[in-house]
Scaffold this motif. Sequence first.
Motif, PDB file in Angstrom:
ATOM      1  N   ASP A 150     133.167  47.096  90.075  1.00  0.00           N
ATOM      2  CA  ASP A 150     132.673  48.327  90.450  1.00  0.00           C
ATOM      3  C   ASP A 150     132.265  48.611  91.903  1.00  0.00           C
ATOM      4  O   ASP A 150     132.025  49.754  92.383  1.00  0.00           O
ATOM      5  N   ALA A 151     132.005  47.399  92.754  1.00  0.00           N
ATOM      6  CA  ALA A 151     131.764  47.815  94.348  1.00  0.00           C
ATOM      7  C   ALA A 151     132.971  47.993  95.002  1.00  0.00           C
ATOM      8  O   ALA A 151     132.720  48.488  96.066  1.00  0.00           O
ATOM      9  N   TRP A 152     134.036  47.998  94.417  1.00  0.00           N
ATOM     10  CA  TRP A 152     135.338  48.433  95.094  1.00  0.00           C
ATOM     11  C   TRP A 152     135.844  49.744  95.184  1.00  0.00           C
ATOM     12  O   TRP A 152     135.672  50.300  93.738  1.00  0.00           O
ATOM     13  N   THR A 153     136.120  50.387  95.765  1.00  0.00           N
ATOM     14  CA  THR A 153     136.673  51.941  95.836  1.00  0.00           C
ATOM     15  C   THR A 153     138.268  51.966  96.152  1.00  0.00           C
ATOM     16  O   THR A 153     138.518  51.366  97.183  1.00  0.00           O
ATOM     17  N   THR A 154     138.931  52.843  95.629  1.00  0.00           N
ATOM     18  CA  THR A 154     140.253  52.784  95.898  1.00  0.00           C
ATOM     19  C   THR A 154     140.685  54.416  96.356  1.00  0.00           C
ATOM     20  O   THR A 154     140.338  55.577  95.682  1.00  0.00           O
ATOM     21  N   GLN A 155     141.295  54.488  97.602  1.00  0.00           N
ATOM     22  CA  GLN A 155     141.830  55.766  98.017  1.00  0.00           C
ATOM     23  C   GLN A 155     143.311  55.730  98.374  1.00  0.00           C
ATOM     24  O   GLN A 155     143.672  54.559  99.043  1.00  0.00           O
ATOM     25  N   PRO A 156     143.977  56.758  98.169  1.00  0.00           N
ATOM     26  CA  PRO A 156     145.305  56.811  98.879  1.00  0.00           C
ATOM     27  C   PRO A 156     145.418  57.083 100.074  1.00  0.00           C
ATOM     28  O   PRO A 156     144.459  57.719 100.733  1.00  0.00           O
ATOM     29  N   ILE A 157     146.499  56.641 100.785  1.00  0.00           N
ATOM     30  CA  ILE A 157     146.917  56.998 102.179  1.00  0.00           C
ATOM     31  C   ILE A 157     147.774  58.253 102.152  1.00  0.00           C
ATOM     32  O   ILE A 157     149.017  58.080 101.762  1.00  0.00           O
ATOM     33  N   PRO A 158     147.210  59.445 102.599  1.00  0.00           N
ATOM     34  CA  PRO A 158     148.011  60.782 102.111  1.00  0.00           C
ATOM     35  C   PRO A 158     149.487  60.582 102.806  1.00  0.00           C
ATOM     36  O   PRO A 158     150.342  61.261 102.147  1.00  0.00           O
ATOM     37  N   ALA A 159     149.438  60.133 104.032  1.00  0.00           N
ATOM     38  CA  ALA A 159     150.887  60.150 104.838  1.00  0.00           C
ATOM     39  C   ALA A 159     152.027  59.575 104.087  1.00  0.00           C
ATOM     40  O   ALA A 159     153.149  59.700 104.193  1.00  0.00           O
ATOM     41  N   THR A 160     151.659  58.583 102.956  1.00  0.00           N
ATOM     42  CA  THR A 160     152.558  57.836 102.111  1.00  0.00           C
ATOM     43  C   THR A 160     152.865  58.406 100.937  1.00  0.00           C
ATOM     44  O   THR A 160     154.025  58.141 100.275  1.00  0.00           O
ATOM     45  N   ALA A 161     152.381  59.287 100.563  1.00  0.00           N
ATOM     46  CA  ALA A 161     152.116  59.946  99.103  1.00  0.00           C
ATOM     47  C   ALA A 161     153.273  60.622  98.714  1.00  0.00           C
ATOM     48  O   ALA A 161     153.771  61.565  99.469  1.00  0.00           O
ATOM     49  N   GLY A 162     154.214  60.390  97.901  1.00  0.00           N
ATOM     50  CA  GLY A 162     155.370  60.795  97.353  1.00  0.00           C
ATOM     51  C   GLY A 162     156.510  60.840  98.506  1.00  0.00           C
ATOM     52  O   GLY A 162     157.573  61.442  98.135  1.00  0.00           O
ATOM     53  N   ARG A 163     156.529  59.929  99.540  1.00  0.00           N
ATOM     54  CA  ARG A 163     157.502  59.776 100.532  1.00  0.00           C
ATOM     55  C   ARG A 163     158.640  58.726  99.919  1.00  0.00           C
ATOM     56  O   ARG A 163     159.814  59.030 100.222  1.00  0.00           O
ATOM     57  N   THR A 164     158.356  57.571  99.324  1.00  0.00           N
ATOM     58  CA  THR A 164     159.345  56.835  99.143  1.00  0.00           C
ATOM     59  C   THR A 164     158.682  55.616  98.391  1.00  0.00           C
ATOM     60  O   THR A 164     157.515  55.641  98.149  1.00  0.00           O
ATOM     61  N   MET A 165     159.772  54.609  97.865  1.00  0.00           N
ATOM     62  CA  MET A 165     159.017  53.551  97.234  1.00  0.00           C
ATOM     63  C   MET A 165     158.677  52.480  98.018  1.00  0.00           C
ATOM     64  O   MET A 165     159.552  51.761  98.590  1.00  0.00           O
ATOM     65  N   TRP A 166     157.318  52.250  98.299  1.00  0.00           N
ATOM     66  CA  TRP A 166     156.773  51.154  99.268  1.00  0.00           C
ATOM     67  C   TRP A 166     156.866  49.767  98.691  1.00  0.00           C
ATOM     68  O   TRP A 166     156.563  49.670  97.432  1.00  0.00           O
ATOM     69  N   MET A 167     157.379  48.899  99.429  1.00  0.00           N
ATOM     70  CA  MET A 167     157.565  47.682  99.084  1.00  0.00           C
ATOM     71  C   MET A 167     156.937  46.464  99.747  1.00  0.00           C
ATOM     72  O   MET A 167     156.603  45.553  99.222  1.00  0.00           O
ATOM     73  N   PHE A 168     156.440  46.936 101.110  1.00  0.00           N
ATOM     74  CA  PHE A 168     155.780  45.612 102.002  1.00  0.00           C
ATOM     75  C   PHE A 168     155.067  46.381 103.069  1.00  0.00           C
ATOM     76  O   PHE A 168     155.539  47.390 103.618  1.00  0.00           O
ATOM     77  N   ALA A 169     153.907  45.642 103.497  1.00  0.00           N
ATOM     78  CA  ALA A 169     153.034  46.177 104.693  1.00  0.00           C
ATOM     79  C   ALA A 169     152.611  44.915 105.292  1.00  0.00           C
ATOM     80  O   ALA A 169     152.115  43.834 104.725  1.00  0.00           O
ATOM     81  N   VAL A 170     152.593  45.087 106.614  1.00  0.00           N
ATOM     82  CA  VAL A 170     151.999  44.049 107.488  1.00  0.00           C
ATOM     83  C   VAL A 170     150.971  44.539 108.547  1.00  0.00           C
ATOM     84  O   VAL A 170     151.346  45.496 109.492  1.00  0.00           O
ATOM     85  N   PRO A 171     149.543  44.287 108.392  1.00  0.00           N
ATOM     86  CA  PRO A 171     148.532  44.791 109.217  1.00  0.00           C
ATOM     87  C   PRO A 171     149.109  44.113 110.624  1.00  0.00           C
ATOM     88  O   PRO A 171     149.062  42.844 110.886  1.00  0.00           O
TER      89      PRO A 171
END
Length: 365
Positions: A150-171
Amino acid sequence: MLVPMAAWARAGIAAALWAAGLGAAADAAGADTGAAAAQPWARHTIDASSQGADGVRPGDVNGDGWPDLVTGWEEGGVVRVYLHPAGDGAALRKPWPAVTVGRVASPEDAVFMDVDADGAVDVVSSCEGDTQCMFVHWAPRDPARYLTPDAWTTQPIPATAGRTMWMFAVPMQVDGAGGLDLVVGSKGEDGLVGWLQCPAVPRNLDDWALHPLRKAGWIMSLVEADMDGDGDSDVVASDRKGPDAGVFWLENPGANAAAVPWAEHAIGAAGQEIMFLDVADLNGDARRDVLAAVKPAEVAWFAGPDAAGEPWQARTIPVQATLGVGTAKSVRAGDLDRDGVLDLVYSCEHAHPPRRGVVWLRRGA
């Protein structure tokens, strides 16, 4: 042309969430590493509470010097973090302390990242399927609550919403300014490789901007590496499907990363079905090589060129014919038996008995 390489031997590893290495055991018993290599590795289950985890990403989130893990359970729709038991041998071989940091549909990938640089390590998930969005799972600032769901919160990144099927990310620090950015990849009709630019206030997810770099059919790997030695981070990638399938690297223009195109440099395997890859100096010549698992069952080894602009030297290490394994999924380099020479770990799909799912390849002469 891929030139076959035959001087590799194999040893079996039991498919597992993690497997105990044989180096320390062989040392302790005074055993020959060749004999030890013939034995399957012991499997220890970290978590079996959900379904569809495609892989784990490591990171030391609590500063204790031990690798913690994060994964997205694709079919289960949960993203979970696992804290290493910090050297406790008995606890290490039992399920690890874990927390569900968020519930999102079709999480293909999850990676540790302190998105807002507040000292608490967050998680970024990439979702495919119908979700087609990336999310930040914000960690609690109080370290004592890190394992409290319950101490964690989840938020979408708007620029990615509905754009494509996301597979991988690298900071990755892309433009040399502000906080960490994110290099991202996806698949499908609108597949792409791109990067998300960190804004002045990273917590404001509305302000993250997506910069597409190239079209993609099905991105499998994105690896950060300074390929041209200019001091900034470039990106090595494998694209599994489509007209641009193959292995390539994208040259980061640095401070102008958002304003100018990134030059694309072909590495090899054009038109082949490339799975996961790794970057390592396999032949000890102080140049980066690229290793890729290639369908149906081989390892492609691209030796780094002597000078910029020269072609990569391509070799192939066949696996299927000699090992009785499944179809190619991934390859990673590492000195498993601690003899000073890099070995390869190769994992497979469709490894139904008696086929093996994970093996390691020990280099011969």
